[in-house]
Design an enzyme around this catalytic site. Structure first.
Site, PDB file in Angstrom:
ATOM      1  N   ARG A   1      24.451  22.380 -14.297  1.00  0.00           N
ATOM      2  CA  ARG A   1      23.078  22.715 -13.876  1.00  0.00           C
ATOM      3  C   ARG A   1      23.170  23.955 -13.007  1.00  0.00           C
ATOM      4  O   ARG A   1      23.961  24.007 -12.065  1.00  0.00           O
ATOM      5  CB  ARG A   1      22.490  21.539 -13.087  1.00  0.00           C
ATOM      6  CG  ARG A   1      21.068  21.724 -12.576  1.00  0.00           C
ATOM      7  CD  ARG A   1      20.640  20.429 -11.896  1.00  0.00           C
ATOM      8  NE  ARG A   1      19.246  20.423 -11.486  1.00  0.00           N
ATOM      9  CZ  ARG A   1      18.828  20.721 -10.259  1.00  0.00           C
ATOM     10  NH1 ARG A   1      19.698  21.099  -9.332  1.00  0.00           N
ATOM     11  NH2 ARG A   1      17.539  20.657  -9.956  1.00  0.00           N
TER      12      ARG A   1
ATOM     13  N   SER B   1      14.464  13.388 -18.192  1.00  0.00           N
ATOM     14  CA  SER B   1      14.052  12.943 -16.854  1.00  0.00           C
ATOM     15  C   SER B   1      12.686  12.284 -16.939  1.00  0.00           C
ATOM     16  O   SER B   1      11.748  12.863 -17.499  1.00  0.00           O
ATOM     17  CB  SER B   1      13.927  14.142 -15.908  1.00  0.00           C
ATOM     18  OG  SER B   1      15.165  14.743 -15.713  1.00  0.00           O
TER      19      SER B   1
ATOM     20  N   LYS C   1      16.656  19.089  -4.846  1.00  0.00           N
ATOM     21  CA  LYS C   1      15.713  19.594  -5.859  1.00  0.00           C
ATOM     22  C   LYS C   1      14.399  19.929  -5.170  1.00  0.00           C
ATOM     23  O   LYS C   1      13.717  19.045  -4.663  1.00  0.00           O
ATOM     24  CB  LYS C   1      15.510  18.514  -6.929  1.00  0.00           C
ATOM     25  CG  LYS C   1      14.659  18.932  -8.110  1.00  0.00           C
ATOM     26  CD  LYS C   1      14.700  17.826  -9.173  1.00  0.00           C
ATOM     27  CE  LYS C   1      13.588  17.916 -10.188  1.00  0.00           C
ATOM     28  NZ  LYS C   1      13.723  18.965 -11.169  1.00  0.00           N
TER      29      LYS C   1
HETATM   30  N1  TZP Z   1      16.398  15.279 -10.234  1.00  0.00           N
HETATM   31  C1  TZP Z   1      15.834  14.357  -9.468  1.00  0.00           C
HETATM   32  S1  TZP Z   1      16.485  14.318  -7.935  1.00  0.00           S
HETATM   33  C2  TZP Z   1      17.587  15.535  -8.311  1.00  0.00           C
HETATM   34  C3  TZP Z   1      17.394  15.935  -9.595  1.00  0.00           C
HETATM   35  C4  TZP Z   1      18.123  17.008 -10.301  1.00  0.00           C
HETATM   36  C5  TZP Z   1      18.561  16.065  -7.339  1.00  0.00           C
HETATM   37  C6  TZP Z   1      19.685  15.126  -7.093  1.00  0.00           C
HETATM   38  O1  TZP Z   1      20.590  15.700  -6.208  1.00  0.00           O
HETATM   39  P1  TZP Z   1      21.297  14.869  -5.040  1.00  0.00           P
HETATM   40  O2  TZP Z   1      21.956  15.932  -4.221  1.00  0.00           O
HETATM   41  O3  TZP Z   1      22.301  13.984  -5.702  1.00  0.00           O
HETATM   42  O4  TZP Z   1      20.229  14.140  -4.306  1.00  0.00           O
HETATM   43 MG    MG Z   2      15.422  20.306 -15.665  1.00  0.00          MG
END
Ligand code: TZP
Ligand code: MG
Length: 534
Positions: A43, A111, A140
């Site tokens: 990502r 998602s 995010k």
């Molecule tokens: N989608 C929902 S929360 C998130 C994504 C890509 C971020 C998750 O990152 P982390 O650092 O594990 O909370």
């Molecule tokens: Mg995406």
């Protein structure tokens, strides 16, 4: 990927962080894999073409360690780098488009944060759902509202595909997600921004029931170092009595005099001749040697030495190459054949080119041209088994162990070759292409016509059960199946009687007649010889 394998792969799903202060994505993945991560997603929210090298490096680390590699958001990029799949969000192209472009084997994730999003999503093309944030996250920017363990549970109850929890997950709360029914956890910052990333990643792995990798498998890199390792087990076989006077290690191998040198070569390519989907690396190495030495058996030659040129993709692990060679050494030892040398080069596809040297008989060489009208056509053992074994593997049917074994682990028939030689059989060929193909070689070289005569009383009972189960005519496998590595031979019926008394498994499959119009007289239509890669 089978549903159970996918569920296992989703347990500890690490996603790269392009903005981590201390660790590059390659370093993050290396730590995550070492701790036991079972799936990796690349990502990068600031993607540019400069990152291609980073993507390829991470993809090859995953391949070496047998861990699926997915791209985030971008289906075309996933296709371009030949990722194992893609993870898309609600705002990206649909999973259906992903399936169309990436094909049936690709892993496709979507998602879904709310039940509303679930209602709007067609899950038919999806292999798993990523849902969250389950806990608060700073990673995010546009994350939806926290859904909590209750939101996670509510979604899991509504769907039949695996659900992975994401958002704010770490070693302390990962277990609660698993207990809520998640197939696994997706994690970014708990690894990428941790003060002690390996410890943190190991905590997550333990919470999700993933074993720590004993050591991260590394690619082979140093050609000479690898050659030394591969040759090591061979060294013990050389002494003053062996026919190789100068063993591998010099530019060439020096042999003592060979009276009737007989030389043959063979190639084994991944995806054409073998597949790790159903063969272990040891089995691949062993079969490569057996199929090469089988040519010597068909020439009444005693095996002396084997040379191997290895073409290795850069992401194959050293451990896998060593495992292939343990199979090579196993087969060589079985036939008391010495490894004479070889070479390694980098290539896009794994392949082995083998060259074998044998010592033939004085003034006697069995040739394809040695059949005469009036001879019977015979095999040293049952045929068609290997083809049925391959089909069993493709159908994931483990019922027919003997057939699978015959496909995976054939043994060159030096035992039968000795009996044929003693009986002065003049026409022999080893069966790699199936009866129709191999008999045609004999008919052409001997200028005879061959009439097949397959007696159902001689059919192998496992082959018959397999064919009954799948509604296949066993004749089809016997005529068109390949890779049995039995010996096909032509001789006078009285000589066959002698041979059959020593080898009761030998069978008659046809007879040789004066040539009339065609080489094979009664080949059913639609049957052709086995061709590798088809
Ligand atoms: N989608 C929902 S929360 C998130 C994504 C890509 C971020 C998750 O990152 P982390 O650092 O594990 O909370
Ligand atoms: Mg995406």
């Amino acid at each position: 990927m089978l549903p159970d394998d996918l569920k296992k792969a989703l347990r500890f799903y690490f996603i790269t962080d392009d903005d981590a202060p201390a660790l590059t994505p390659v370093e993050q993945v290396s730590i995550a894999l070492k701790a036991g991560a079972t799936m990796i997603q690349y990502r990068n929210k600031s993607m540019t073409p400069h990152f291609l090298e980073e993507i390829i490096t991470i993809k090859s680390m995953c391949k070496t360690n047998n861990v699926p590699f997915l791209m985030n958001d971008d289906i075309i990029l996933a296709k371009a780098v030949q990722a194992d799949g893609v993870h898309v969000g609600q705002a990206d192209e649909s999973p259906d488009i992903g399936r169309q472009i990436l094909g049936p084997e690709a892993i496709i994730g979507i998602s879904i944060s709310t039940l509303d999003e679930l209602d709007k999503t067609n899950l038919l093309s999806c292999d798993y759902i990523g849902t969250g944030p389950v806990f608060p996250t700073g990673t995010k920017d546009d994350a939806k509202s926290v859904i909590g363990l209750s939101g996670l549970k509510a979604l899991i109850e509504k769907v039949s595909i695996p659900v992975v929890a994401i958002g704010g997950i770490n070693g302390k709360n990962a277990k609660s997600c698993m207990e809520a029914g998640a197939a696994g956890v997706s994690v970014i910052s708990a690894v990428s921004r941790s003060d002690n990333p390996l410890e943190s990643a190991s905590g997550i792995a333990t919470a999700c029931g993933c074993p720590v990798r004993a050591s991260l498998e590394s690619h082979w890199s140093d050609e000479f170092d690898l050659i030394d390792k591969l040759l090591l087990p061979a060294r013990e076989y050389y002494d003053e009595n062996t026919p190789i006077k100068i063993p591998p290690g010099d530019d060439t191998a020096l042999f003592s005099t060979i009276n009737n040198p007989i030389i043959t070569t063979d190639t084994q390519r991944e995806g054409v001749h073998f597949s790790f989907d159903w063969q272990t690396p040891e089995e691949v190495g062993c079969k490569a040697v057996e199929s090469t030495l089988s040519d010597l058996a068909a020439s009444y030659a005693e095996p002396i030495s084997l040379f191997i040129n290895l073409a290795l993709p850069s992401d194959i692990s050293e451990k896998k190459v060593e495992a292939i060679y343990s199979g090579v050494h196993k087969a060589l030892k079985r036939h008391q054949c010495l490894l004479g040398g070889g070479n390694i080069s980098r290539a896009s596809q794994l392949s082995l080119d083998l060259f074998a040297v044998g010592n033939g008989m004085d003034n006697f060489f069995p040739a394809r041209s040695g059949a005469k009208p009036g001879d019977g056509l015979y095999c040293t053992g049952p045929i068609g088994l290997a083809r049925a074994g391959l089909l069993s593997l493709q159908k994931k049917d483990s019922q027919f162990k003997k057939l699978i074994e015959k496909f995976k682990s054939p043994i060159a028939r030096f035992d039968a070759s000795k009996v044929l030689a003693r009986n002065r059989v003049t026409c022999v060929i080893d069966m790699s292409d199936g009866l129709a193909g191999d008999a045609k070689h004999i008919a052409k070289a001997s200028e005879v016509s061959i009439e097949f005569d397959l007696n159902p009383d001689d059919f192998d009972s496992d082959l018959v059960s397999f064919c009954n189960k799948y509604n296949i005519n066993p004749n089809e496998f016997m005529l068109a199946g390949g890779e049995d590595y039995e010996l096909l031979f032509a001789c006078n019926p009285s000589i066959f009687k002698e041979i059959k008394s020593v080898f009761p498994s030998a069978i008659q499959v046809g007879r040789c007649l004066p040539f009339k119009k065609s080489l094979l007289l009664n080949l059913p239509s639609g049957i052709s010889s086995f061709q590798h890669g088809k």
